[in-house]
Design a protein around this motif. Sequence first.
Motif, PDB file in Angstrom:
ATOM      1  N   PHE A  54       0.353   9.416   4.621  1.00  0.00           N
ATOM      2  CA  PHE A  54       1.166   8.901   5.728  1.00  0.00           C
ATOM      3  C   PHE A  54       0.318   8.809   6.999  1.00  0.00           C
ATOM      4  O   PHE A  54       0.303   7.781   7.695  1.00  0.00           O
ATOM      5  CB  PHE A  54       2.337   9.855   5.947  1.00  0.00           C
ATOM      6  CG  PHE A  54       3.638   9.189   6.290  1.00  0.00           C
ATOM      7  CD1 PHE A  54       4.366   8.528   5.318  1.00  0.00           C
ATOM      8  CD2 PHE A  54       4.144   9.240   7.570  1.00  0.00           C
ATOM      9  CE1 PHE A  54       5.581   7.927   5.625  1.00  0.00           C
ATOM     10  CE2 PHE A  54       5.350   8.643   7.885  1.00  0.00           C
ATOM     11  CZ  PHE A  54       6.073   7.986   6.907  1.00  0.00           C
ATOM     12  N   GLU A  55      -0.402   9.884   7.297  1.00  0.00           N
ATOM     13  CA  GLU A  55      -1.221   9.938   8.509  1.00  0.00           C
ATOM     14  C   GLU A  55      -2.367   8.932   8.458  1.00  0.00           C
ATOM     15  O   GLU A  55      -2.684   8.290   9.470  1.00  0.00           O
ATOM     16  CB  GLU A  55      -1.768  11.356   8.684  1.00  0.00           C
ATOM     17  CG  GLU A  55      -0.685  12.368   9.018  1.00  0.00           C
ATOM     18  CD  GLU A  55      -1.173  13.804   8.951  1.00  0.00           C
ATOM     19  OE1 GLU A  55      -0.536  14.671   9.597  1.00  0.00           O
ATOM     20  OE2 GLU A  55      -2.163  14.074   8.232  1.00  0.00           O
ATOM     21  N   GLU A  56      -2.988   8.788   7.292  1.00  0.00           N
ATOM     22  CA  GLU A  56      -4.086   7.830   7.147  1.00  0.00           C
ATOM     23  C   GLU A  56      -3.587   6.406   7.337  1.00  0.00           C
ATOM     24  O   GLU A  56      -4.283   5.563   7.915  1.00  0.00           O
ATOM     25  CB  GLU A  56      -4.745   7.993   5.780  1.00  0.00           C
ATOM     26  CG  GLU A  56      -5.596   9.255   5.666  1.00  0.00           C
ATOM     27  CD  GLU A  56      -6.049   9.539   4.249  1.00  0.00           C
ATOM     28  OE1 GLU A  56      -5.853   8.647   3.385  1.00  0.00           O
ATOM     29  OE2 GLU A  56      -6.577  10.634   4.000  1.00  0.00           O
ATOM     30  N   TYR A  57      -2.379   6.134   6.845  1.00  0.00           N
ATOM     31  CA  TYR A  57      -1.818   4.794   7.006  1.00  0.00           C
ATOM     32  C   TYR A  57      -1.605   4.488   8.500  1.00  0.00           C
ATOM     33  O   TYR A  57      -1.961   3.400   8.974  1.00  0.00           O
ATOM     34  CB  TYR A  57      -0.487   4.671   6.259  1.00  0.00           C
ATOM     35  CG  TYR A  57       0.121   3.290   6.390  1.00  0.00           C
ATOM     36  CD1 TYR A  57      -0.245   2.274   5.528  1.00  0.00           C
ATOM     37  CD2 TYR A  57       1.022   2.999   7.409  1.00  0.00           C
ATOM     38  CE1 TYR A  57       0.277   0.992   5.657  1.00  0.00           C
ATOM     39  CE2 TYR A  57       1.556   1.720   7.553  1.00  0.00           C
ATOM     40  CZ  TYR A  57       1.184   0.723   6.672  1.00  0.00           C
ATOM     41  OH  TYR A  57       1.706  -0.537   6.821  1.00  0.00           O
ATOM     42  N   LEU A  72       0.847  -1.175   0.000  1.00  0.00           N
ATOM     43  CA  LEU A  72       0.000   0.000   0.000  1.00  0.00           C
ATOM     44  C   LEU A  72       0.889   1.233   0.000  1.00  0.00           C
ATOM     45  O   LEU A  72       1.768   1.377   0.849  1.00  0.00           O
ATOM     46  CB  LEU A  72      -0.891  -0.008   1.246  1.00  0.00           C
ATOM     47  CG  LEU A  72      -1.935   1.086   1.367  1.00  0.00           C
ATOM     48  CD1 LEU A  72      -2.954   0.967   0.247  1.00  0.00           C
ATOM     49  CD2 LEU A  72      -2.625   0.990   2.721  1.00  0.00           C
ATOM     50  N   GLY A  73       0.683   2.108  -0.961  1.00  0.00           N
ATOM     51  CA  GLY A  73       1.571   3.262  -1.073  1.00  0.00           C
ATOM     52  C   GLY A  73       0.826   4.569  -1.088  1.00  0.00           C
ATOM     53  O   GLY A  73      -0.221   4.739  -0.475  1.00  0.00           O
ATOM     54  N   GLY A  74       1.390   5.500  -1.842  1.00  0.00           N
ATOM     55  CA  GLY A  74       0.827   6.844  -1.943  1.00  0.00           C
ATOM     56  C   GLY A  74       1.642   7.628  -2.942  1.00  0.00           C
ATOM     57  O   GLY A  74       2.298   7.061  -3.820  1.00  0.00           O
ATOM     58  N   ALA A  75       1.639   8.945  -2.785  1.00  0.00           N
ATOM     59  CA  ALA A  75       2.326   9.807  -3.743  1.00  0.00           C
ATOM     60  C   ALA A  75       3.834   9.797  -3.566  1.00  0.00           C
ATOM     61  O   ALA A  75       4.571  10.243  -4.447  1.00  0.00           O
ATOM     62  CB  ALA A  75       1.796  11.235  -3.623  1.00  0.00           C
TER      63      ALA A  75
END
Length: 611
Positions: free
Chosen positions: A415-418, A334-337
């Motif tokens: 980051f915070e949501e993770y 699971l990643g992000g930007a």
Amino acid sequence: MRKNSSWYEKYANLSLCEPYGEVHALTPVTARNNQPSVKVGDYFLHSPYDPEKEAERLANNHFKSGHFHILIGFGLGYLARNLFNKFTDKKDYLLIIEPNLEVFQYALTTIDFEPLIKSNQVGFVVGEKLPELNKYLELYINNYFKEIVIIELPNYSQLYPDLVLKIKNILTETTRDSLLNINTVHFFASDWQQNFMENLFRAIKSKPFLDLLNKLSCPIIIVSAGPSLTKQISLLHTVQNKAFILCAGSAITPLLAAGVRPHAVVSIDGGETNYHIFRELDLNTIPLIYDLVVHRRIVAEHNGPQVVFSSIPTESGLAKWTRHFLRKEIGYLLGGASVANFCIDIACKITSGAICFIGQDFAYTENKSHADNHKNIKNLSGTEIRNNERYFEVKGYFGDTVLTDTPLQAMKRAFEEYILVRRQTGDQRSIINATEGGALIEGAQNMAFKEFIDTYCTLDYSQEISNLFLNEEESENIDWCHYDKIINGERKKLLKIIELCQKANKKIGGIKPGQETIDADVLIYLDKIDKKLQSLLKKDLMHYILGPVAFRAERRFPEQARESRSERCQRILTKSKALYQDIYEASLFTEKCMEELLDKFQALKEINSMK
């Protein structure tokens, strides 16, 4: 029969959410035209004279066909029903946000809005559930781009000013993040497709990320390239093998400049800029953990241990195809930007120990973009900051304010949501922000980096770290027939797709301009082609390059107000032709990538045959 029976039990007996701000009494009232209405405190939620007429006027002023409508305030549903009654397009959608649960409970017993409840084009968020709202919006905004309308029921800003402002801020941030993601996907679509195809060759012998799961118990330090890394980097020399040092992408340049060789480097970026950061660096003794869409030359030119993972969910068509091709499950992250978003997921999945991050500024600390010795470091001048609206201030690590921008904030929110999700699923390990600078990261514990080292880095983990990347003995024999069969089979499908798209556009090209309808034989012919294309495309092999195609087609040819029958006919034909052309070009590109992949296998096959 009870009104709204399908939802009555769900909401009627709920206790009220914790009041937001001042508590206002709810008073049922009757309007001058004898329609039911309601007051909250001193404020009417609908016209005291004619709620229905007021709702019709507001709906006429705000409704836009094919748009995503967000209604703040449900009240007794007059405006929601009038908006819903104007739906004619399958893309029309209404998200209703009612922050006052007591109002919603009263509406359940007063009016019938069962059609809204049952519609798959209407959604409800009831009570003060802002995190849920954020996730709800993320699901839909990507599909609507800028086609979003925000409508507010009268007096909700007076009753719940802070809450309405919060909702609007979430809408702004989520929309901004989604537009950033959309632009990224469109910009890198071809690169990602080519990277994916070429990286399959090295992925055959790369260690799957799944093999790393739960193998460590040591602390992990995630090193990112933010400006604050400069003041902490020397402390990494004291860590040695008392923690696992995980380098996030481009942070490798300041680390190597300081004489620090991490235990692994993670790379996900498929762009040429990322390759230029890694080019000519001596990384062969440092394991590379890479996404299948990372720039192909980073993987091809790295001759050390490699670990491969996928950022595509395991149940997607492309993930299933990849498993079949590689004959193994490689693992989903699971990643992000940002690469740092992937790093925290890696860290949480491979160790049971504490997680610490440094250089994770998510801000232009001291007006710098990166740590010293980073290849792309930039110092922002005061004039540039003042004259550029992209920069804004947010709460900082020390309670101050720091300068940031939209991309950095998107990374921070991911980051915070993770972290929030990890907590909600029972992961209570220490997650520590030892950046000592930059933006405040909600959910992480602030701690000085030296204190983290003194507290958590007290044991020697040399053995478990060195064992992490050991490969089991592998056979040198490669089943060439398996790969030949799959690659040649996919090439045949791509050539068939190309042929079908050419036939479709030839048929469309033969239609005379100005027609008000499309002949039945043409529709039947195109329908047969569409069914064949759907069958050929269902495995999602062209996932990356086809992603923007339908999006572009929908937005390049929107329905126009008061368009004539001939204009509508021409728009649909032009849209269809553009869609077939985009699929045709995407298939040509992917077929070329397949041919190059096959050439690599053939070359390796010939080398092995001479041994």
